[in-house]
Design a protein around this motif. Structure first.
Motif, PDB file in Angstrom:
ATOM      1  N   UNK A   1       2.218  26.453   6.069  1.00 31.81           N
ATOM      2  CA  UNK A   1       1.428  25.448   6.790  1.00 31.81           C
ATOM      3  C   UNK A   1       1.487  24.110   6.053  1.00 31.81           C
ATOM      4  N   UNK A   2       1.348  24.157   4.724  1.00 38.85           N
ATOM      5  CA  UNK A   2       1.445  22.929   3.936  1.00 38.85           C
ATOM      6  C   UNK A   2       2.831  22.316   4.046  1.00 38.85           C
ATOM      7  N   UNK A   3       3.835  23.160   4.014  1.00 36.72           N
ATOM      8  CA  UNK A   3       5.204  22.663   4.150  1.00 36.72           C
ATOM      9  C   UNK A   3       5.413  21.995   5.491  1.00 36.72           C
ATOM     10  N   UNK A   4       4.896  22.606   6.541  1.00 31.17           N
ATOM     11  CA  UNK A   4       5.014  22.006   7.878  1.00 31.17           C
ATOM     12  C   UNK A   4       4.272  20.674   7.920  1.00 31.17           C
ATOM     13  N   UNK A   5       3.103  20.624   7.285  1.00 30.45           N
ATOM     14  CA  UNK A   5       2.330  19.382   7.252  1.00 30.45           C
ATOM     15  C   UNK A   5       3.076  18.310   6.466  1.00 30.45           C
ATOM     16  N   UNK A   6       3.663  18.690   5.355  1.00 24.49           N
ATOM     17  CA  UNK A   6       4.426  17.734   4.545  1.00 24.49           C
ATOM     18  C   UNK A   6       5.621  17.211   5.333  1.00 24.49           C
ATOM     19  N   UNK A   7       6.289  18.092   6.050  1.00 24.20           N
ATOM     20  CA  UNK A   7       7.428  17.673   6.874  1.00 24.20           C
ATOM     21  C   UNK A   7       6.968  16.712   7.958  1.00 24.20           C
ATOM     22  N   UNK A   8       5.844  17.002   8.595  1.00 24.52           N
ATOM     23  CA  UNK A   8       5.305  16.110   9.628  1.00 24.52           C
ATOM     24  C   UNK A   8       4.967  14.747   9.034  1.00 24.52           C
ATOM     25  N   UNK A   9       4.327  14.759   7.859  1.00 25.67           N
ATOM     26  CA  UNK A   9       3.988  13.500   7.193  1.00 25.67           C
ATOM     27  C   UNK A   9       5.251  12.717   6.852  1.00 25.67           C
ATOM     28  N   UNK A  10       6.259  13.414   6.355  1.00 25.22           N
ATOM     29  CA  UNK A  10       7.513  12.746   6.013  1.00 25.22           C
ATOM     30  C   UNK A  10       8.170  12.147   7.258  1.00 25.22           C
TER      31      UNK A  10
ATOM     32  N   UNK B   1       6.215   9.114   8.190  1.00 29.19           N
ATOM     33  CA  UNK B   1       6.513   8.021   7.259  1.00 29.19           C
ATOM     34  C   UNK B   1       7.876   7.411   7.541  1.00 29.19           C
ATOM     35  N   UNK B   2       8.845   8.258   7.818  1.00 26.75           N
ATOM     36  CA  UNK B   2      10.191   7.758   8.123  1.00 26.75           C
ATOM     37  C   UNK B   2      10.158   6.927   9.400  1.00 26.75           C
TER      38      UNK B   2
ATOM     39  N   UNK C   1       7.599   5.308  10.610  1.00 25.26           N
ATOM     40  CA  UNK C   1       6.927   4.050  10.304  1.00 25.26           C
ATOM     41  C   UNK C   1       7.854   3.106   9.554  1.00 25.26           C
ATOM     42  N   UNK C   2       8.615   3.648   8.602  1.00 24.77           N
ATOM     43  CA  UNK C   2       9.546   2.813   7.843  1.00 24.77           C
ATOM     44  C   UNK C   2      10.623   2.222   8.745  1.00 24.77           C
ATOM     45  N   UNK C   3      11.123   3.030   9.671  1.00 28.74           N
ATOM     46  CA  UNK C   3      12.144   2.535  10.608  1.00 28.74           C
ATOM     47  C   UNK C   3      11.555   1.432  11.484  1.00 28.74           C
ATOM     48  N   UNK C   4      10.327   1.644  11.949  1.00 27.28           N
ATOM     49  CA  UNK C   4       9.679   0.617  12.769  1.00 27.28           C
ATOM     50  C   UNK C   4       9.462  -0.663  11.972  1.00 27.28           C
ATOM     51  N   UNK C   5       9.029  -0.528  10.721  1.00 18.72           N
ATOM     52  CA  UNK C   5       8.842  -1.697   9.869  1.00 18.72           C
ATOM     53  C   UNK C   5      10.173  -2.394   9.617  1.00 18.72           C
ATOM     54  N   UNK C   6      11.223  -1.611   9.417  1.00 18.97           N
ATOM     55  CA  UNK C   6      12.559  -2.186   9.210  1.00 18.97           C
ATOM     56  C   UNK C   6      13.022  -2.951  10.439  1.00 18.97           C
ATOM     57  N   UNK C   7      12.809  -2.368  11.619  1.00 16.74           N
ATOM     58  CA  UNK C   7      13.195  -3.053  12.855  1.00 16.74           C
ATOM     59  C   UNK C   7      12.387  -4.329  13.046  1.00 16.74           C
ATOM     60  N   UNK C   8      11.094  -4.259  12.729  1.00 21.74           N
ATOM     61  CA  UNK C   8      10.239  -5.442  12.859  1.00 21.74           C
ATOM     62  C   UNK C   8      10.701  -6.527  11.891  1.00 21.74           C
ATOM     63  N   UNK C   9      10.989  -6.131  10.655  1.00 23.27           N
ATOM     64  CA  UNK C   9      11.446  -7.095   9.646  1.00 23.27           C
ATOM     65  C   UNK C   9      12.793  -7.694  10.044  1.00 23.27           C
ATOM     66  N   UNK C  10      13.669  -6.850  10.605  1.00 19.52           N
ATOM     67  CA  UNK C  10      14.972  -7.345  11.060  1.00 19.52           C
ATOM     68  C   UNK C  10      14.786  -8.380  12.155  1.00 19.52           C
ATOM     69  N   UNK C  11      13.885  -8.105  13.084  1.00 17.77           N
ATOM     70  CA  UNK C  11      13.615  -9.052  14.161  1.00 17.77           C
ATOM     71  C   UNK C  11      13.061 -10.362  13.611  1.00 17.77           C
ATOM     72  N   UNK C  12      12.167 -10.250  12.624  1.00 16.70           N
ATOM     73  CA  UNK C  12      11.608 -11.451  12.007  1.00 16.70           C
ATOM     74  C   UNK C  12      12.699 -12.276  11.319  1.00 16.70           C
ATOM     75  N   UNK C  13      13.587 -11.591  10.612  1.00 17.03           N
ATOM     76  CA  UNK C  13      14.662 -12.286   9.897  1.00 17.03           C
ATOM     77  C   UNK C  13      15.590 -12.966  10.887  1.00 17.03           C
ATOM     78  N   UNK C  14      15.926 -12.264  11.972  1.00 19.16           N
ATOM     79  CA  UNK C  14      16.803 -12.844  12.986  1.00 19.16           C
ATOM     80  C   UNK C  14      16.134 -14.064  13.617  1.00 19.16           C
ATOM     81  N   UNK C  15      14.857 -13.941  13.928  1.00 13.62           N
ATOM     82  CA  UNK C  15      14.115 -15.048  14.532  1.00 13.62           C
ATOM     83  C   UNK C  15      14.070 -16.238  13.579  1.00 13.62           C
TER      84      UNK C  15
END
Length: 156
Positions: free
Chosen positions: A59-68, A71-72, A74-88
């Motif tokens: 159960x903990x492993x499944x929770x850790x995988x879900x959290x990971x 997080x991934x 969120x990081x991809x979304x932040x990267x896309x947002x930052x890329x859009x900001x840089x392009x703009x």
């Protein structure tokens, strides 16, 4: 010998044997069996605990995988947002640079235009002065004046 006496002797021997076994053999055997029973019960309890811990770990492993994964994502979304900001930002900077270069070109063009006008005015003034001097120095008829002006215009 009598069958009863031999049976009685065997019965007494058997009772002594059973008593000796009960006194010296049976207690260590029962103690060993009790100890073995306790070990088995403890092993079963440990295996049940291990099974519970395994379920908790899964159960903990499944929770850790879900959290990971979260997080991934969120990081991809932040990267896309930052890329859009840089392009703009890059587009804005490019537009500003384009406007600056165009303004600089217009200023240079206007400077060249003013320079050409001044040179042209100076040449025209020189030409007018020269033609006036020629007209004054020669008193010609109107056709000669016209030819001289046409010649000066063609030179310009």
């Amino acid at each position: 010998m009598n069958l009863n006496a031999s049976m009685l002797g065997q019965a007494i021997s058997f009772v002594i044997f059973v008593w000796l076994c009960m006194k010296y053999v049976w207690p260590p055997l029962t103690a060993m069996l009790d100890e073995r029973q306790k070990e088995i019960a403890e092993g079963l309890r440990h295996s049940e605990n291990a099974a519970k811990e395994l379920e908790i770990a899964k159960a903990n492993g499944a929770q850790i995988i879900e959290d990971a994964k979260r997080n991934v994502t969120e990081m991809v979304e932040q990267g896309n947002k930052r890329r859009s900001e840089i392009i703009s930002l890059a587009q804005q900077e490019a537009e500003q640079e384009k406007a600056r270069i165009l303004e600089q070109g217009r200023a240079e063009l206007e400077g060249e235009r003013q320079k050409l006008r001044q040179e042209l005015q100076a040449k025209m003034a020189d030409a007018v002065i020269e033609s006036a001097q020629k007209l004054i120095s020669k008193n010609l008829d109107s056709e000669a004046n016209r030819a001289l002006v046409d010649q000066l215009i063609s030179e310009i």
